[in-house]
Design a protein around this motif. Structure first.
Motif, PDB file in Angstrom:
ATOM      1  N   ASP A  54       0.826  -1.210   0.000  1.00  0.00           N
ATOM      2  CA  ASP A  54       0.000   0.000   0.000  1.00  0.00           C
ATOM      3  C   ASP A  54       0.859   1.259   0.000  1.00  0.00           C
ATOM      4  O   ASP A  54       0.585   2.223   0.725  1.00  0.00           O
ATOM      5  N   LYS A  55       1.864   1.244  -0.851  1.00  0.00           N
ATOM      6  CA  LYS A  55       2.759   2.389  -0.976  1.00  0.00           C
ATOM      7  C   LYS A  55       2.046   3.593  -1.584  1.00  0.00           C
ATOM      8  O   LYS A  55       2.372   4.748  -1.279  1.00  0.00           O
ATOM      9  N   TYR A  56       1.056   3.297  -2.442  1.00  0.00           N
ATOM     10  CA  TYR A  56       0.314   4.351  -3.122  1.00  0.00           C
ATOM     11  C   TYR A  56      -1.182   4.212  -2.850  1.00  0.00           C
ATOM     12  O   TYR A  56      -1.979   3.963  -3.758  1.00  0.00           O
ATOM     13  N   GLY A  82      -6.859   6.853 -11.284  1.00  0.00           N
ATOM     14  CA  GLY A  82      -6.964   8.218 -10.796  1.00  0.00           C
ATOM     15  C   GLY A  82      -6.156   8.384  -9.532  1.00  0.00           C
ATOM     16  O   GLY A  82      -5.718   7.396  -8.926  1.00  0.00           O
ATOM     17  N   VAL A  83      -5.957   9.637  -9.102  1.00  0.00           N
ATOM     18  CA  VAL A  83      -5.132   9.903  -7.933  1.00  0.00           C
ATOM     19  C   VAL A  83      -5.844  10.887  -7.009  1.00  0.00           C
ATOM     20  O   VAL A  83      -6.257  11.976  -7.432  1.00  0.00           O
ATOM     21  N   ALA A  84      -6.004  10.499  -5.751  1.00  0.00           N
ATOM     22  CA  ALA A  84      -6.676  11.341  -4.764  1.00  0.00           C
ATOM     23  C   ALA A  84      -5.688  12.353  -4.194  1.00  0.00           C
ATOM     24  O   ALA A  84      -4.623  11.984  -3.705  1.00  0.00           O
ATOM     25  N   ILE A  85      -6.068  13.633  -4.253  1.00  0.00           N
ATOM     26  CA  ILE A  85      -5.224  14.675  -3.682  1.00  0.00           C
ATOM     27  C   ILE A  85      -5.839  15.233  -2.398  1.00  0.00           C
ATOM     28  O   ILE A  85      -5.233  16.084  -1.743  1.00  0.00           O
ATOM     29  N   SER A  86      -7.014  14.751  -2.044  1.00  0.00           N
ATOM     30  CA  SER A  86      -7.685  15.132  -0.802  1.00  0.00           C
ATOM     31  C   SER A  86      -8.773  14.100  -0.549  1.00  0.00           C
ATOM     32  O   SER A  86      -9.039  13.239  -1.402  1.00  0.00           O
ATOM     33  N   SER A 106     -11.362   8.180   3.568  1.00  0.00           N
ATOM     34  CA  SER A 106     -10.256   8.232   4.520  1.00  0.00           C
ATOM     35  C   SER A 106      -9.143   7.323   4.041  1.00  0.00           C
ATOM     36  O   SER A 106      -9.294   6.099   3.993  1.00  0.00           O
ATOM     37  N   LEU A 107      -8.019   7.909   3.658  1.00  0.00           N
ATOM     38  CA  LEU A 107      -6.867   7.169   3.170  1.00  0.00           C
ATOM     39  C   LEU A 107      -5.666   7.466   4.063  1.00  0.00           C
ATOM     40  O   LEU A 107      -5.610   8.519   4.693  1.00  0.00           O
ATOM     41  N   PRO A 108      -4.693   6.559   4.114  1.00  0.00           N
ATOM     42  CA  PRO A 108      -3.495   6.795   4.944  1.00  0.00           C
ATOM     43  C   PRO A 108      -2.756   8.070   4.579  1.00  0.00           C
ATOM     44  O   PRO A 108      -2.147   8.720   5.423  1.00  0.00           O
ATOM     45  N   LYS A 109      -2.809   8.426   3.294  1.00  0.00           N
ATOM     46  CA  LYS A 109      -2.195   9.670   2.837  1.00  0.00           C
ATOM     47  C   LYS A 109      -2.771  10.017   1.474  1.00  0.00           C
ATOM     48  O   LYS A 109      -3.451   9.205   0.834  1.00  0.00           O
ATOM     49  N   SER A 119     -12.515   3.398  -6.738  1.00  0.00           N
ATOM     50  CA  SER A 119     -12.236   2.412  -5.689  1.00  0.00           C
ATOM     51  C   SER A 119     -10.755   2.443  -5.345  1.00  0.00           C
ATOM     52  O   SER A 119      -9.901   2.421  -6.238  1.00  0.00           O
ATOM     53  N   PHE A 120     -10.467   2.491  -4.061  1.00  0.00           N
ATOM     54  CA  PHE A 120      -9.079   2.484  -3.596  1.00  0.00           C
ATOM     55  C   PHE A 120      -8.731   1.148  -2.948  1.00  0.00           C
ATOM     56  O   PHE A 120      -7.705   1.024  -2.281  1.00  0.00           O
ATOM     57  N   GLU A 121      -9.582   0.142  -3.160  1.00  0.00           N
ATOM     58  CA  GLU A 121      -9.317  -1.189  -2.614  1.00  0.00           C
ATOM     59  C   GLU A 121      -8.065  -1.770  -3.251  1.00  0.00           C
ATOM     60  O   GLU A 121      -7.813  -1.608  -4.432  1.00  0.00           O
TER      61      GLU A 121
END
Length: 271
Positions: A39-41, A62-66, A143-146, A91-93
Motif C-alpha cells: 500500500d505504498k500508493y 486516478g489519484v486522490a489529492i484530498s 479516509s486514506l493513509p495519505k 475504488s481504492f481497494e
C-alpha cells in the motif's frame, strides 16, 4: 493510456475490455511493474463510469489529492457519457489476490473534464489531444493513509531529462509484443524516466520511456490513463498518464502535466 492519438478507437476498446472481457487473464498491470502489496500508493484508485445507455465499467486510474478530490484523465469519459457533469466511481481497494471488485467498494462522485479538453485540438503532431485532465469530486470523503500532493507551478520545467519518475495504475501489461488483459483490481507501479524529444508538440505533456526490458525501467499501458506520474520517491504528482504512440505499450508514452498554471487552477478550484 487511451485517446485518439494514435490509435484512439483501439485504445478505448482496450480500456473498456477491462470489465467487459470478465477479467480473464492473470497478468499484472504497468509494464515491468511491481505489485503495490505494501500500500505504498493508497491514493491511487481505479475509475469507473456508467456508459451512456450501456453498462457500468472500469476503464481508467486516478489519484486522490484530498478526501474529496480525485484527478484523472479527461479522455476517460469521452464517448461513454453525455456532455456535462456526470457520475464517476472510484475504488481504492487493494488486494494482492485477484477478486472481482463489487459496487460496494466504489465511492460515487461527479467528474468534471477541463473546459478546454479536446481530442485532435492539440498543437504539433496530428491528432494530439489537449487539456487531458479531469477532476472527480467525491460525494462523501474517503479516509486514506495519505494523499498525493500537487506541485508548484512550473515544477516540471526544473527537471532534467532522464529524471526518475514513478508511474502507478490499474491498466494492462505489455507481454511479448502484445497488450495483455490485466486484473483491474490490482495496483502496480514502476520506475521510468523523462526522455528528450526530437520534436516539440506541446508544453502540456511530458514524455516518458516505456523501458520494456531495458535498465529495469517500466511504463504505462491501456487502463493506466489518469494514474499519476510522481516525482521519484515522493507523493508529488507531475502529470497524469494520457496516451502512447503504439498499440503494444512500447516506445514512449505521454502524460499531461498538472504543474501548468491554468491546469493547477482548474484542479484547485473545482468543487
Amino acid at each position: 493510456m487511451t485517446g485518439k492519438p494514435i490509435l484512439r478507437a483501439m485504445a478505448l476498446a482496450a480500456s473498456a475490455a477491462l470489465l467487459l472481457a470478465a477479467l480473464a487473464a492473470p497478468a499484472s498491470a504497468i509494464s515491468n511493474g511491481q505489485l503495490d502489496d505494501k500500500d505504498k500508493y493508497p491514493y491511487v484508485g481505479m475509475v469507473a463510469v456508467p456508459a451512456a445507455g450501456g453498462p457500468f465499467f472500469w476503464l481508467c486510474s486516478g489519484v486522490a489529492i484530498s478526501p474529496t478530490k480525485v484527478v484523472t484523465a479527461a479522455h476517460c469519459i469521452d464517448d461513454y457519457v453525455t456532455p456535462g457533469p456526470e457520475k464517476a466511481y472510484v475504488s481504492f481497494e487493494m488486494r494482492p489476490k485477484w477478486d472481482p471488485p463489487t459496487m460496494t467498494e466504489f465511492d460515487e462522485g461527479t467528474i468534471y473534464p477541463h473546459p478546454k479538453w479536446c481530442i485532435g485540438c492539440g498543437p504539433g503532431l496530428k491528432g494530439f489531444d489537449t487539456y487531458d485532465v479531469a477532476v472527480i469530486v467525491l460525494k462523501n470523503p474517503v479516509s486514506l493513509p495519505k494523499y498525493a500532493k500537487l506541485p508548484e507551478v512550473g515544477f516540471v520545467d526544473t527537471l532534467r531529462n532522464k529524471t526518475k519518475v514513478d508511474v502507478v495504475g490499474y491498466g494492462l501489461k505489455r507481454v511479448k509484443g502484445k497488450a495483455k488483459l490485466a486484473r483491474t483490481d490490482v495496483r502496480y507501479y514502476a520506475l521510468t524516466r523523462l526522455v528528450p524529444s526530437k520534436h516539440v508538440h506541446s508544453n502540456e505533456f511530458v514524455k516518458l520511456g516505456a523501458g520494456i526490458g531495458k535498465d529495469d525501467m517500466g511504463g504505462t499501458c491501456f487502463g493506466d490513463s489518469g494514474g499519476p506520474n510522481l516525482e521519484h520517491g515522493t507523493d508529488t504528482v507531475l502529470a497524469v498518464t494520457s496516451y502512447g504512440n503504439n498499440a503494444i505499450c512500447a516506445g514512449v508514452g505521454y502524460s499531461n502535466r498538472v504543474d501548468l498554471k491554468d491546469i493547477l487552477s482548474f484542479i484547485r478550484n473545482t468543487k
